[in-house]
Motif scaffolding. Structure first.
Motif, PDB file in Angstrom:
ATOM      1  N   LEU A  53       5.254   1.730  -3.332  1.00 49.62           N
ATOM      2  CA  LEU A  53       4.074   1.189  -3.991  1.00 49.62           C
ATOM      3  C   LEU A  53       4.521   0.223  -5.067  1.00 49.62           C
ATOM      4  CD1 LEU A  53       0.969   1.323  -4.446  1.00 49.62           C
ATOM      5  CD2 LEU A  53       1.418   3.129  -6.104  1.00 49.62           C
ATOM      6  N   GLY A  54       3.944  -0.981  -5.058  1.00 54.74           N
ATOM      7  CA  GLY A  54       4.265  -1.978  -6.074  1.00 54.74           C
ATOM      8  C   GLY A  54       3.014  -2.417  -6.799  1.00 54.74           C
ATOM      9  N   LYS A  55       3.121  -2.599  -8.113  1.00 57.18           N
ATOM     10  CA  LYS A  55       1.989  -3.054  -8.908  1.00 57.18           C
ATOM     11  C   LYS A  55       2.422  -4.249  -9.733  1.00 57.18           C
ATOM     12  CE  LYS A  55       0.182   1.627  -9.464  1.00 57.18           C
ATOM     13  NZ  LYS A  55      -0.176   2.667 -10.436  1.00 57.18           N
ATOM     14  N   ALA A  56       1.594  -5.295  -9.732  1.00 60.18           N
ATOM     15  CA  ALA A  56       1.915  -6.503 -10.500  1.00 60.18           C
ATOM     16  C   ALA A  56       0.642  -7.326 -10.699  1.00 60.18           C
ATOM     17  CB  ALA A  56       2.969  -7.327  -9.779  1.00 60.18           C
ATOM     18  N   ASN A  57       0.770  -8.411 -11.469  1.00 58.49           N
ATOM     19  CA  ASN A  57      -0.369  -9.292 -11.738  1.00 58.49           C
ATOM     20  C   ASN A  57      -0.646 -10.263 -10.595  1.00 58.49           C
ATOM     21  OD1 ASN A  57      -0.869  -8.140 -14.243  1.00 58.49           O
ATOM     22  ND2 ASN A  57       0.546  -9.521 -15.287  1.00 58.49           N
ATOM     23  N   GLU A  58       0.306 -10.401  -9.669  1.00 61.07           N
ATOM     24  CA  GLU A  58       0.121 -11.273  -8.508  1.00 61.07           C
ATOM     25  C   GLU A  58       0.419 -10.474  -7.237  1.00 61.07           C
ATOM     26  OE1 GLU A  58       2.528 -14.749  -8.835  1.00 61.07           O
ATOM     27  OE2 GLU A  58       1.883 -15.140 -10.895  1.00 61.07           O
ATOM     28  N   VAL A  59      -0.216 -10.881  -6.143  1.00 60.42           N
ATOM     29  CA  VAL A  59      -0.068 -10.159  -4.883  1.00 60.42           C
ATOM     30  C   VAL A  59       1.379 -10.203  -4.387  1.00 60.42           C
ATOM     31  CG1 VAL A  59      -0.806 -10.035  -2.471  1.00 60.42           C
ATOM     32  CG2 VAL A  59      -2.461 -10.579  -4.240  1.00 60.42           C
ATOM     33  N   THR A  60       1.997 -11.381  -4.410  1.00 63.81           N
ATOM     34  CA  THR A  60       3.368 -11.510  -3.887  1.00 63.81           C
ATOM     35  C   THR A  60       4.363 -10.672  -4.682  1.00 63.81           C
ATOM     36  OG1 THR A  60       3.626 -13.541  -5.196  1.00 63.81           O
ATOM     37  CG2 THR A  60       3.019 -13.791  -2.884  1.00 63.81           C
TER      38      THR A  60
END
Length: 170
Positions: A53-60
């Motif tokens: 699972l990855g979380k960030a401000n941008e999709v890529t």
């Protein structure tokens, strides 16, 4: 009984598969703040699979973080002639899954998140059903849990200390 078979991601040609992307909104005094979470499955198509699972401000960026997390959680799965060795039913949270070996040429009869895991691990023929919750996170975790619990005839014979013929003939 939890069987864990961890693998290192070096020297493996892993293919990544995006299961789901969610947009999360945080409302603050200054307005709305959007971020993204991505559930990713990686596998080499030959018995090795992992999820992250990855979380960030941008999709890529979220997808990239998910891939890195998935590479840290790789497991080895027993695949027998392109399918699984036996039927299995597992539960994780409210997601209940059922998997059954299928004849050659059947294909992967599974939905959404379960299909991504099974194709990444290299299963070619299987019948699978998800009951209860269809939450992709819990379905992926339940599928991985079920794949970890699979045992082939050689392993069973070795654990019991008997010959392989005795396992099949009783």
């Amino acid at each position: 009984m939890q069987i864990i078979r961890k693998i290192r991601s070096t020297d493996l040609e892993l293919k990544e598969r995006l299961v789901t992307v969610k947009r999360v909104t945080k409302v603050t005094k200054g307005g709305r703040h959007f971020s993204f979470s991505a559930l990713v499955v990686v596998g080499n198509g030959n018995g090795i699979v992992g999820y992250g699972l990855g979380k960030a401000n941008e999709v890529t960026a979220a997808i990239a973080k998910g891939v890195e997390d998935a590479k840290k959680n790789l497991i080895k799965v027993n695949i027998y002639k392109g399918t699984i060795p036996h039927e299995i039913e597992t539960k994780f949270g409210a997601a209940k899954i059922f998997m059954k070996p299928a004849a050659s040429g059947t294909g992967v009869k599974a939905g959404g998140a379960m299909r991504a895991v099974l194709e990444s691990v290299g299963v070619k023929d299987i019948l699978a059903k998800c009951k209860g919750s269809s939450n992709p996170h819990n379905v992926v975790k339940a599928t991985i849990k079920a794949l970890l619990e699979l045992r082939d005839a050689k392993t069973i014979a070795k654990q019991r200390g008997i010959s392989l013929n005795k396992v099949f003939n009783g």
